[in-house]
Design a protein around this motif. Structure first.
Motif, PDB file in Angstrom:
ATOM      1  N   UNK A 153     -28.114  11.061 -30.198  1.00  0.00           N
ATOM      2  CA  UNK A 153     -27.882   9.687 -29.570  1.00  0.00           C
ATOM      3  C   UNK A 153     -28.792   8.899 -29.719  1.00  0.00           C
ATOM      4  N   UNK A 154     -30.004   9.467 -29.957  1.00  0.00           N
ATOM      5  CA  UNK A 154     -31.320   8.466 -30.311  1.00  0.00           C
ATOM      6  C   UNK A 154     -30.855   7.641 -31.337  1.00  0.00           C
TER       7      UNK A 154
ATOM      8  N   UNK B  53     -28.200   6.521 -32.394  1.00  0.00           N
ATOM      9  CA  UNK B  53     -27.237   5.624 -31.964  1.00  0.00           C
ATOM     10  C   UNK B  53     -27.775   4.415 -31.034  1.00  0.00           C
ATOM     11  N   UNK B  54     -28.428   5.009 -30.100  1.00  0.00           N
ATOM     12  CA  UNK B  54     -28.718   4.147 -28.821  1.00  0.00           C
ATOM     13  C   UNK B  54     -30.416   3.901 -29.091  1.00  0.00           C
ATOM     14  N   UNK B  55     -31.183   4.305 -30.058  1.00  0.00           N
ATOM     15  CA  UNK B  55     -32.737   3.933 -30.175  1.00  0.00           C
ATOM     16  C   UNK B  55     -33.271   4.844 -28.991  1.00  0.00           C
ATOM     17  N   UNK B  56     -33.141   4.506 -27.706  1.00  0.00           N
ATOM     18  CA  UNK B  56     -33.684   5.061 -26.497  1.00  0.00           C
ATOM     19  C   UNK B  56     -32.783   5.841 -25.741  1.00  0.00           C
TER      20      UNK B  56
END
Lengths: 464, 464
Positions: free
Chosen positions: B217-218, B220-223
């Motif tokens: 997920x990081x 994809x969403x960075x944070x």
């Protein structure tokens, strides 16, 4: 050197950055170029939308290399942020420097063409990079936070009820068993497995609900809620059931069934309002591409009063409807999804609470009404989904509870601590359970629960 | 009729209620009376402190009954809220009407005398009604909310990573197995248990960490961050280990080890600040009755910069200390709690990050440093507790990761999706895990993990 920014900063506060030099990092969504210049759409995960970067051969030294940067490669861009009032996107970055921080192999499975949701489930580790799942999982995160905010602002205490439970009494057939015993050499005693040698010294399972434990905290803190994973080992392969899902279970002392419904209604409206406010781009996307009537339905819901109708009234309505149901209705039977949807979608056209169900079809802990036939239960049904909340006032009278348990063959000694609550200041109290995935489906219009859980667990599937 | 209020309203906003008629409901904490008048201390769970109610024979009709109301009975009080500038408590309620809403049997185990923490563990369903546990579990709730607030305000996406995991590769010896197979008639094939017939079609266990999934997920969403239960089937009966506990695991793309430590430091300070601000009464209680130096230590921490020291420097310090340790130190050994506490409590007297540990004592996914001997890990050690956070920059280089896994005998195909991340825009990234119970122990001064979990699970114990 300019401070590194996130793309969300631009979209939320463009005036601060226009005509300035900015540096961003993100992943390539598209990249097309001619001999002299090219366009990269970059998304950095901090915002639903991407930023367009224009790069020119004249300006950047590594034009050829950047022109070849493939989808999903990670890049750094330094450039000037300029307004583009004529274009589809409100601004773009004119690159002064672009570099590739991490390449992407050409077999990257999320190329620009559209993919089926089924295919995307097989690459659940990559699907949050697609528009649909970027939107779903950001809404999921915001909705979770809205729930915490709602309860904390109302002075509720968040309780972590146990995941591993030794209560063999919540409906054992549907529970997952937990063990550290060597299954090939099980310790036996008198023909039975000797669970005293297991890790916890007895049989243990994964919880199906934190309610009973939450009640113990409600009778100390007055207002409490849980928010954690729960489990069902049901072998049902439907679009609405997962084996592992998250639940929110508030429990309030000094509260009756009406207080309970008021709380549930405020909470649902709060969540929807929060998500509409904080994810407008995502919600517009769902409305355009997943479910055309979504925003209208949600806006209606926020501004309407939920209807309240007794089970007995609901059954009357269904029987008089002249409608042919797959499961015929009569007083005493449980409502099926077809009945629930008829009531909420066709009769009332808004969310309804159905209350006071026959005691035979509800759990032992629900408070017996004066009529001795029904219990103070309330289910919330919403258009498009059906049941989303199940709740009740709890039976606080020791004698009544004890008699009910006897009727159902439940052993009181297994519930000694639950019974204790009825002995020591066991005032009236009520609570409900909200299936978190159900509300996410309702908020996004996604119709399969597998598409609102990051890594879904269902029968024969525990991949990732 | 006057609106029903919660006791917190009075303590936070007394001016609005002074000399007015108010109605409250709550539980009796103490009750003493003479012939003419009596005093009840009432707590309604919404606030740490109780309110004193004065009732007089002249005023209320049921004086005799109320005088007998026992500890933990639930009562309703209508009366006038008056200031008591001479008394210990700032105000009290002069009763006009008192009624008992639910009695309490005289064998109520939490009578006024002090009880041992060990005894209170046996009545975990009642202990949140005691001062100590009312304070512990409110602080736990506030700290959980502070964590969500911190990450959401910084635009992190909350991810629910799976609890049931099919990865048989996280260190199987310490995991709880999950099954729905009939253990007495296990399906066998070629002398092995045929897990294809189990619920998920393969062996499954309870997760020990959501990190690997959070990485997906990081990227994809960075944070992103997780906040959920994790499990260890270790048979260790210490004051610091539980079999079920909650973890927070942030993961950030485009971040290196320094970014990671900066994030951890900000988060810890944010949590402490939030709790000090929102639970001053509880924190004062801990400081007075549980741990005299608590507030001084926490205030120091919030205003100091955490120290950063490499493992190699730390080992030097320990070897030169002249101290006799139970476990002798030399380069290459893992640090024990005695070493960690010496460094943070005696050498630096504040929280320290120890970085760059030998690769042999750390996990396969940590990024290999240039020296080829150490990895980009960071553990946060705090006075009084020891390790509270473990983190690292992750190995983003496919070849290096693959080689390291081969060294350790890990099968790449079991990690196909984790390896995929290194093929498609697998930029540098870093993250850490915070043990939630550890920070609660640190915040409250409670020294046994069993006393900061509502219903603790430890070897041979899964009661409630």
């Amino acid at each position: 050197m300019k401070k590194e920014l996130q793309i969300k900063d631009f979209f939320r506060n463009i005036e601060s950055y226009l005509d300035q030099e900015v540096t961003i990092r993100g992943w390539v969504r598209t990249n097309r170029s001619s001999n002299k210049f090219g366009f990269i759409e970059i998304n950095d995960g901090t915002f639903f939308k991407s930023v367009q970067v224009v790069y020119e051969q004249e300006t950047i030294g590594n034009f050829e290399q950047i022109a070849k940067a493939s989808i999903s490669a990670a890049v750094m861009v330094r450039g000037i942020l300029v307004a583009t009032p004529q274009a589809k996107q409100p601004f773009e970055i004119k690159a002064l420097e672009v570099s590739v921080e991490a390449g992407a192999d050409p077999d990257y499975p999320l190329q620009k063409k559209r993919h089926s949701l089924e295919f995307l489930r097989e690459i659940a580790h990559l699907r949050p990079r697609s528009n649909t799942f970027a939107a779903v999982f950001r809404v999921r995160s915001l909705a979770a936070y809205a729930i915490h905010q709602f309860f904390q602002e109302n002075n509720f205490v968040y309780v972590h009820t146990p995941i591993i439970t030794g209560s063999d009494c919540e409906g054992a057939g549907e529970m997952f068993r937990i063990t550290t015993l060597d299954l090939k050499e099980l310790p036996m005693q008198d023909g039975c497995i000797d669970y005293s040698q297991d890790f916890f010294g007895k049989e243990t399972s994964l919880t199906v609900s934190g309610q009973l434990e939450a009640e113990t905290f409600a009778l100390a803190f007055r207002n409490v809620y849980t928010f954690g994973p729960t489990f069902r080992a049901e072998n049902s392969n439907t679009a609405r059931h997962a084996s592992e899902f998250w639940m929110i279970e508030p429990e309030v002392a000094f509260a009756d069934l009406n207080d309970n419904m008021n709380l549930a209604e405020s909470m649902i409206k709060y969540i929807i309002h929060y998500v509409l406010e904080n994810a407008p781009e995502e919600m517009e996307f769902f409305n355009n591409f997943i479910d055309k009537g979504l925003l209208e339905r949600l806006n209606n819901l926020v501004s309407s009063d939920f209807e309240r109708v007794t089970y007995t009234e609901a059954v009357d309505l269904l029987m008089k409807s002249g409608r042919e149901f797959q499961f015929p209705v009569q007083w005493g039977v449980d409502l099926q999804t077809e009945h629930e949807r008829y009531l909420t979608e066709e009769v009332y056209k808004k969310p309804i609470f159905v209350t006071d169900y026959p005691k035979e079809i509800k759990a032992f802990y629900m408070r017996l009404n004066e009529d001795d036939k029904t219990v103070a239960a309330c289910d919330l049904l919403v258009p498009g989904v059906g049941e989303i909340i199940g709740g009740s006032q709890r039976e606080e009278r020791y004698d009544v509870l004890s008699a009910r348990m006897k009727e159902l063959g439940l052993e009181e000694k297994n519930y000694w601590w639950y019974m204790d609550l009825r002995k020591y200041g066991g005032v009236k109290h009520a609570g409900y359970g909200l299936g978190f995935e159900r509300i996410i489906m309702y908020l996004t219009g996604m119709s399969n629960i597998r598409d609102v859980v990051p890594f879904p667990r269902t029968p024969k599937n525990a991949e990732f």
